[in-house]
Design a protein around this motif. Structure first.
Motif, PDB file in Angstrom:
ATOM      1  N   TYR A  36       1.323   8.603  -4.702  1.00 27.90           N
ATOM      2  CA  TYR A  36       2.032   7.313  -4.780  1.00 27.90           C
ATOM      3  C   TYR A  36       1.156   6.189  -4.221  1.00 27.90           C
ATOM      4  O   TYR A  36       0.961   5.154  -4.871  1.00 27.90           O
ATOM      5  N   SER A  66       6.042   5.838   2.089  1.00 27.94           N
ATOM      6  CA  SER A  66       5.573   7.226   2.186  1.00 27.94           C
ATOM      7  C   SER A  66       6.049   7.859   3.488  1.00 27.94           C
ATOM      8  O   SER A  66       6.575   8.981   3.485  1.00 27.94           O
ATOM      9  N   HIS A  79       0.812  -1.224   0.000  1.00 30.21           N
ATOM     10  CA  HIS A  79       0.000   0.000   0.000  1.00 30.21           C
ATOM     11  C   HIS A  79       0.846   1.275   0.000  1.00 30.21           C
ATOM     12  O   HIS A  79       0.311   2.377  -0.023  1.00 30.21           O
ATOM     13  N   GLY A  80       2.161   1.104   0.069  1.00 28.72           N
ATOM     14  CA  GLY A  80       3.044   2.263   0.001  1.00 28.72           C
ATOM     15  C   GLY A  80       3.107   3.100   1.265  1.00 28.72           C
ATOM     16  O   GLY A  80       3.687   4.184   1.268  1.00 28.72           O
ATOM     17  N   ALA A  81       2.519   2.574   2.362  1.00 24.00           N
ATOM     18  CA  ALA A  81       2.483   3.365   3.599  1.00 24.00           C
ATOM     19  C   ALA A  81       3.888   3.547   4.175  1.00 24.00           C
ATOM     20  O   ALA A  81       4.271   4.655   4.568  1.00 24.00           O
ATOM     21  N   LEU A 131      -0.776   3.099  -6.258  1.00 30.53           N
ATOM     22  CA  LEU A 131      -0.621   1.675  -5.921  1.00 30.53           C
ATOM     23  C   LEU A 131      -1.990   1.021  -5.758  1.00 30.53           C
ATOM     24  O   LEU A 131      -2.217  -0.098  -6.203  1.00 30.53           O
TER      25      LEU A 131
END
Lengths: 297, 387
Positions: B134, A191, A186-188, B138
């Motif tokens: 971003y 990030s 989820h790119g958490a 995703l």
């Protein structure tokens, strides 16, 4: 610059220099792969299926392995010294160097005076003092043409697909992006990490320039106090000026530039040129008077 | 008679062959749509004066890239060895963006930032848009490297967007560059509603302390210290950060006036022309007109909104810790997205609307140039993680 500042500057310089001198040295080199039983794998410059050792340079600069020692004897670190001053002993950044272990050292700088034992053994590289260990590995008996090397995760293992002068697991490697996609779908994490890095960098700059500003104001006040011959506490810092003036100038310039254009509006205005009379721009006044000829009657 | 018929047939055959080569015969609806898109860019550049330096070359580039032709002619941007292809190398390999950054550095005055360093933090907060885009990218199914390239649109920095997308997702570079530059041009349209939404009247009227005068030593130290600090922490941002700070040192050193003038004049002009034209030409209908491009545009717009919101809300949050008289006007928060100097102008215009005597331009230039540093650092971080 007072003594304290000078000391701080010196310390910072020395710290940075020590980092710089440590970086990209032979101590970063790694034994990456070895082949102790070569019957069908690549041949050396003499056409022989010699055993070989692969060294990897993981740094961002070229490293010269010349002068270092390679040994298969734990009690004799100085068994083979790689000659210095040869261009072929230099390993470019993130590249591999193959050293042939054929027990004939006069074959060249990259040919050791020992062979790797097919029954297993020890291998190490030492720095040019012959005492400081750079990297070492113990390996067991290997089948013919099966190498022993570092996997992608850093652990050692056997490789049936031997990869001299290449990554050991090129076929198994995933791109950084693919790996990240699996670990952080989820790119958490990325990030938060990236925002932290961005903030950290700019906070560092902020702190640095905040201190610099304090230093500058203090110095300016000190100079002003000296010039005026008054106490530093009584000096008002003269650096603060109203921004309105700058803003007004900037806007005026902007408005002026916006008015400049190269598209004409197809209207020609002819204005009468007004000439203000002045004896200074009068042609008559600049001419010499024609002499009047008087005739005596 | 027979000879005459043969000649006529030969002529007809030749003309028919020639007709087959023409763009009219091979044009598709996609090509025509893209040509209209290019014309819209040219219109916005000339008539609306929205980022004309960029939109005009890109718009004309779109026209150049969408004239249909046979691949065998070797004239298109994707045909190896053609003139356009050679010029496009600068985009694909990321040569032009660092050179543009050199020029930006040579024309940027960091005085406001140096005089009030806390404005740097707004430049960091506004990068929130990058990471919001971003994560959203995703979620909607883009790969991490593609998501990173899309996210950087939120940095509102065209050269950075081109640089990063050329490394992470070269096939999407055209759409990303077009989205980035379009939204940069639309900053005066996108940002004011967001700024008004997240501020109240009292906050919009805050008058900030005038910036102090910055000494030349401080101005010289800024690019050196700034470069060392940022590049040591994020070495992957070296091409952009190195050139930005180098350009600024050329300007501030006072001893390299000619070099600084070349950097901020001919070099940046040449690179802007080449980057605009080739990026425009790379948007051929066959590569550009698809659902993915629409997704890029949607995410890009969202990232701009989030970036603006991030900057404005951060100023409000920061104000909680500042004494009365030292508080910042949240209307400068939008300038944290780099889009120099348009977003700072937006701060000025919106601020002036509520108090005609409150000039925010100088203050907004601080977060604006901090945004350039912030987006270059963010691009470096993404490049480090994803490449």
């Amino acid at each position: 610059m007072n003594k304290k500042t000078k000391k701080g500057f010196l310390l910072l310089t020395l710290t940075l220099l020590s980092f710089a001198s440590y970086a990209q040295t032979t101590f970063d080199l790694r034994i990456n792969e070895l082949l102790s039983h070569n019957t069908e794998n690549i041949v050396d410059d003499y056409g022989e299926h010699s055993t070989w050792i692969e060294i990897y340079n993981p740094t961002y600069g070229t490293v010269d392995i010349g002068g270092c020692y390679v040994t298969d004897d734990i009690n004799n670190p100085k068994k083979y010294r790689i000659p210095q001053g040869d261009v072929i002993t230099k390993i470019p950044s993130h590249q591999y160097l193959l050293i042939w272990a054929d027990s004939i050292d006069y074959h060249g700088p990259l040919y050791t005076n020992f062979k790797l034992s097919a029954d297993g053994g020890y291998l190490a590289i030492y720095s040019n003092d012959g005492k400081t260990l750079i990297d070492q590995v113990r390996y067991s008996a290997l089948e013919a043409n099966v190498s022993y090397g570092r996997k992608d995760d850093g652990e050692w293992g056997k490789f049936e697909k031997v990869t001299p002068r290449l990554q050991n697991e090129p076929y198994a490697l995933e791109s950084a992006s693919e790996k990240l996609g699996k670990r952080d779908p989820h790119g958490a994490v990325i990030s938060v990490t990236a925002m932290t890095v961005v903030f950290s960098v700019l906070i560092l700059l902020f702190l640095c320039f905040k201190q610099l500003a304090k230093f500058h104001i203090k110095t300016s006040k000190k100079k002003a106090a000296e010039a005026q011959g008054v106490d530093i506490d009584k000096v008002q810092y003269a650096g603060e000026e109203t921004g309105d003036i700058y803003a007004a100038i900037a806007l005026a310039l902007k408005l002026y530039q916006d008015d400049i254009h190269d598209i004409e509006d197809m209207v020609i205005t002819i204005e009468r040129e007004d000439k203000i009379y002045s004896p200074w721009n009068s042609k008559v006044q600049t001419l010499r008077q024609t002499p009047v000829i008087r005739k005596n009657k | 008679m027979e000879q005459g018929t043969g000649f006529f047939n030969f002529l007809t055959e030749n003309l028919s062959n020639f007709w087959g080569y023409t763009g009219i015969a091979t044009a598709t609806a996609g090509h025509i749509a893209m040509i209209f898109f290019g014309l819209a860019f040219i219109y916005m550049a000339i008539k609306k004066n929205w980022e004309p330096m960029l939109l005009l070359p890109i718009g004309f580039g779109i026209l150049v890239g969408n004239i249909p032709h046979l691949a065998s002619l070797k004239i298109g941007i994707y045909e190896e060895g053609s003139v356009l292809n050679i010029l496009y190398h600068g985009v694909r390999n990321g040569w032009y963006p660092p050179l543009i950054f050199l020029g930006i550095g040579a024309m940027t005055d960091f005085s406001t930032l140096i005089s009030n360093p806390k404005l740097l933090l707004i430049g960091a907060a506004a990068q929130l848009g990058i990471f919001a885009a971003y994560t959203t990218a995703l979620l909607v199914g883009f790969d991490p490297n593609q998501a990173g390239a899309i996210g950087i649109i939120g940095g509102a920095d065209g050269p950075t967007a081109i640089f990063l997308s050329s490394r992470l997702a070269p096939d999407m570079m055209g759409a990303i560059a077009i989205a980035a530059y379009s939204y940069m041009a639309l900053v005066p349209v996108i940002q004011p509603p967001v700024m008004k939404l997240f501020t109240n009247k009292k906050e919009r009227l805050i008058r900030m302390r005038p910036p102090r005068v910055v000494s030349s030593n401080e101005k010289i130290l800024f690019p050196i210290v700034g470069f060392l600090l940022t590049a040591f922490i994020v070495p992957s941002g070296l091409p952009l950060l190195g050139m930005l700070f180098f350009g600024n040192l050329l300007k501030e050193s006072g001893v390299t006036r000619r070099l600084a003038e070349t950097a901020r004049g001919p070099i940046i002009d040449i690179c802007t022309i080449l980057i605009g034209l080739t990026v425009g030409a790379s948007t051929q209908a066959t590569n550009f007109l698809n659902v993915r491009s629409l997704g890029i545009f949607g995410l890009g717009a969202a990232s701009f909104v989030v970036a603006t919101m991030g900057g404005v809300l951060f100023v409000k949050f920061f104000n909680l810790f500042l004494k009365e008289g030292n508080k910042m006007n949240p209307l400068i928060g939008n300038a944290g997205v780099s889009a120099v100097p348009d977003s700072a102008r937006v701060s000025e215009e919106v601020g002036k609307h509520y108090d005609p005597k409150n000039h925010l331009l100088m203050h907004a230039m601080g977060p604006n140039v901090a945004g350039v540093i912030g987006s270059a650092v963010a691009a470096g971080v993404l490049l480090g993680f994803l490449s």
